[in-house]
Design an enzyme around this catalytic site. Structure first.
Site, PDB file in Angstrom:
ATOM      1  N   TYR A 106     -11.878  -7.175   7.114  1.00 50.79           N
ATOM      2  CA  TYR A 106     -10.737  -7.284   6.205  1.00 50.79           C
ATOM      3  C   TYR A 106     -10.407  -8.767   6.037  1.00 50.79           C
ATOM      4  O   TYR A 106     -10.246  -9.483   7.028  1.00 50.79           O
ATOM      5  CB  TYR A 106      -9.505  -6.528   6.725  1.00 50.79           C
ATOM      6  CG  TYR A 106      -8.316  -6.746   5.821  1.00 50.79           C
ATOM      7  CD1 TYR A 106      -8.201  -6.049   4.615  1.00 50.79           C
ATOM      8  CD2 TYR A 106      -7.346  -7.703   6.125  1.00 50.79           C
ATOM      9  CE1 TYR A 106      -7.140  -6.291   3.749  1.00 50.79           C
ATOM     10  CE2 TYR A 106      -6.274  -7.941   5.259  1.00 50.79           C
ATOM     11  CZ  TYR A 106      -6.189  -7.236   4.086  1.00 50.79           C
ATOM     12  OH  TYR A 106      -5.141  -7.487   3.225  1.00 50.79           O
ATOM     13  N   TYR A 154       0.815  -1.219   0.000  1.00 51.35           N
ATOM     14  CA  TYR A 154       0.000   0.000   0.000  1.00 51.35           C
ATOM     15  C   TYR A 154       0.851   1.273   0.000  1.00 51.35           C
ATOM     16  O   TYR A 154       0.623   2.179   0.796  1.00 51.35           O
ATOM     17  CB  TYR A 154      -0.946   0.007   1.211  1.00 51.35           C
ATOM     18  CG  TYR A 154      -2.002  -1.068   1.119  1.00 51.35           C
ATOM     19  CD1 TYR A 154      -3.164  -0.840   0.387  1.00 51.35           C
ATOM     20  CD2 TYR A 154      -1.826  -2.315   1.710  1.00 51.35           C
ATOM     21  CE1 TYR A 154      -4.132  -1.832   0.264  1.00 51.35           C
ATOM     22  CE2 TYR A 154      -2.791  -3.309   1.589  1.00 51.35           C
ATOM     23  CZ  TYR A 154      -3.945  -3.050   0.873  1.00 51.35           C
ATOM     24  OH  TYR A 154      -4.884  -4.021   0.748  1.00 51.35           O
TER      25      TYR A 154
HETATM   26  C1  PLP Z   1      -3.821 -10.487   6.989  1.00 50.88           C
HETATM   27  C2  PLP Z   1      -5.174 -11.046   6.856  1.00 50.88           C
HETATM   28  C3  PLP Z   1      -5.579 -11.725   5.690  1.00 50.88           C
HETATM   29  C4  PLP Z   1      -4.677 -11.859   4.487  1.00 50.88           C
HETATM   30  O1  PLP Z   1      -3.536 -12.595   4.743  1.00 50.88           O
HETATM   31  P1  PLP Z   1      -2.252 -12.428   3.782  1.00 50.88           P
HETATM   32  O2  PLP Z   1      -1.284 -13.461   4.285  1.00 50.88           O
HETATM   33  O3  PLP Z   1      -1.769 -11.023   3.952  1.00 50.88           O
HETATM   34  O4  PLP Z   1      -2.697 -12.699   2.388  1.00 50.88           O
HETATM   35  C5  PLP Z   1      -6.856 -12.248   5.661  1.00 50.88           C
HETATM   36  N1  PLP Z   1      -7.702 -12.126   6.706  1.00 50.88           N
HETATM   37  C6  PLP Z   1      -7.354 -11.491   7.848  1.00 50.88           C
HETATM   38  C7  PLP Z   1      -8.320 -11.401   8.979  1.00 50.88           C
HETATM   39  C8  PLP Z   1      -6.086 -10.919   7.954  1.00 50.88           C
HETATM   40  O5  PLP Z   1      -5.744 -10.255   9.082  1.00 50.88           O
END
Ligand code: PLP
Length: 453
Positions: A163, A35
């Site tokens: 997220y 980002y």
């Molecule tokens: C970080 C995160 C993801 C994504 O994981 P990555 O390894 O960065 O692809 C998915 N869900 C939650 C809740 C996260 O905190």
């Protein structure tokens, strides 16, 4: 050698060498960071080494890590047990394809995950990252209903402020406002969004019928859309990147109940919350629920290598496998990577034998005593704490460039975003180190330049 001392808060005038400057110039001009703009990037700090809870920069400064490298480094850096697991496995083999071949590290890891996760989860898909684990979970849910001849059930229901990762299916269940929905609107799946949970973890669920009202609104969504819903996906108890929002276990219980009632699969995204961060091994345990599908990642390897897993029930695995396709349609090249599995096994063994729960509780207590009082600061909107997570929400957004520089000068690594200054330190963080983190947060709150955009 540097004589820099964190405790003094003094900023040694340690300069980069010519070679280090060249590295940083190349980095700034050619390499994407998460980002981050390529045309006017914020500075990146060159790291030389990391040990325990400290990161040593190329300039010699030692900074205390408040981020666990984004939730993952729970046992600290350069851990002898994890190092050993990595080296030992590399002597046998580092990776073999998982199609047609299998190995002890992956089998042991799957056994451990099945044993430690809620009871419905008995089948394991080992994949490469959190986002992929979420893609796999969503594909499982959709393929499950296709196999049951209910193709209409292909949408997701989730809550706002979530997220779940940066790939397309994951993006399509991230918060529609803070997420990336505007830019990718044309190609994102259209899912359904219920209001974000409002009653906080430590609040009284029954006060003013607040809880009841929330569930009524959520149930209305289930009632209206269940015919087309494959699954409901949520981060249990803590909405992480969507704002460190810590909500009431009764809400999570109700989500699980509504899924059963309306025949919708329940996906728990434990990628941030899993492996002890909230004070329970998995945040689902706060509500005593057992999801149909669960994603884990981040802390799985103690922050050493990228690895994640999607677990599901026997019913889901069998239904998919007995469907028209005859198999689950996913299989990454580095599936079940042996190095990553070996480190994950070592990390899970540490969790099984060390005092993680006591450590997390000690961190929580310390945060409650020393971070909570910042609520009285004129710049602070809210302070939220659970387990080894502490967040200070400010009234104005932070100035990233200024605040980042100040934190490093103050001897800590804390990376805020928007109106959030938050920490989720390694479980081995001492009170003294926690104090440094909190003193630094308190200091920047008094500095106007850290909040002027
Ligand atoms: C970080 C995160 C993801 C994504 O994981 P990555 O390894 O960065 O692809 C998915 N869900 C939650 C809740 C996260 O905190």
């Amino acid at each position: 050698m540097s004589t820099f001392k964190i405790a003094t808060g003094l900023h040694m005038n340690n300069k980069h060498t010519e070679q280090q400057k060249e590295l940083l110039n190349f980095d700034r001009e050619n390499i994407w960071h998460p980002y981050t703009s390529m045309s006017s990037p914020l500075p990146s700090y060159l790291v030389k080494s990391a040990q325990g809870v400290s990161i040593t920069l190329a300039t010699g400064e030692e900074i205390i890590d408040g981020m666990s490298s984004w939730w993952s480094v729970i046992h600290g850096y350069n851990h002898p047990v994890l190092n050993k697991a990595l080296i030992e496995q590399s002597k046998d083999f580092s990776h073999v394809m998982f199609g047609g071949l299998t190995h002890e590290p992956a089998i042991t890891l799957s056994q451990k995950l099945i044993k430690m996760t809620p009871k419905t989860l008995e089948r394991v898909f080992i994949c490469d990252s959190g986002s992929v684990a979420v893609e796999v979970a969503i594909k499982m849910a959709i393929q499950y209903w296709v196999s049951k001849d209910k193709k209409c059930k292909h949408k997701m229901l989730t809550v706002r402020n979530g997220y779940h990762g940066d790939t397309f299916a994951a993006m399509s269940v991230c918060d529609p406002v803070n997420g990336m929905h505007q830019i990718f609107e044309q190609v994102l799946f259209k899912n359904h969004f219920a209001p974000a949970p409002q009653v906080k973890f430590h609040q009284d669920w029954y006060a003013d019928d607040q809880g009841e009202k929330e569930i009524t609104a959520l149930e209305a969504m289930f009632n209206e859309h269940h015919h087309e819903l494959a699954a409901f996906i949520i981060e249990p108890i803590v909405q992480g990147t969507g704002g460190i929002r810590i909500y009431h276990p009764e809400y999570l219980k109700a989500c699980h109940r509504l899924c059963k009632q309306y025949d919708v699969l329940f996906i728990a995204d434990e990628i941030a919350t899993g492996f002890g961060r909230t004070g329970k091994m998995f945040a689902c345990e706060w509500a005593n629920i057992s999801p149909d599908i669960m994603c884990v990642g981040k802390a799985l390897t103690g922050g050493y290598l990228s690895l994640a897993a999607t677990l599901c029930s026997t019913d889901i695995a069998n239904t998919i496998s007995n469907g028209e396709a005859g198999c689950f349609m996913h299989g990454p090249t580095f599936m079940g990577n042996a190095l990553a599995c070996a480190v994950a096994n070592a990390s899970l063994d540490l969790l099984a034998t060390n005092q993680w729960q006591q450590n997390v509780l000690t961190i929580e207590k310390y945060l409650q005593e020393h971070l909570s009082p910042l609520i009285n600061h004129s710049r602070v909107q809210d302070v939220r704490i659970l387990g080894a997570i502490g967040a200070v929400e400010t009234k104005q957004p932070v100035n990233m460039a200024k605040i980042q520089k100040r934190f490093v000068e103050l001897g800590v690594w804390i990376r805020p975003f928007g109106k959030l200054i938050y920490i989720m330190p390694p479980f081995i963080t001492t009170r003294k180190q926690l104090k440094s983190l909190i003193v630094a947060i308190a200091a920047v709150l008094n500095e106007d330049e850290c909040f002027m955009l």
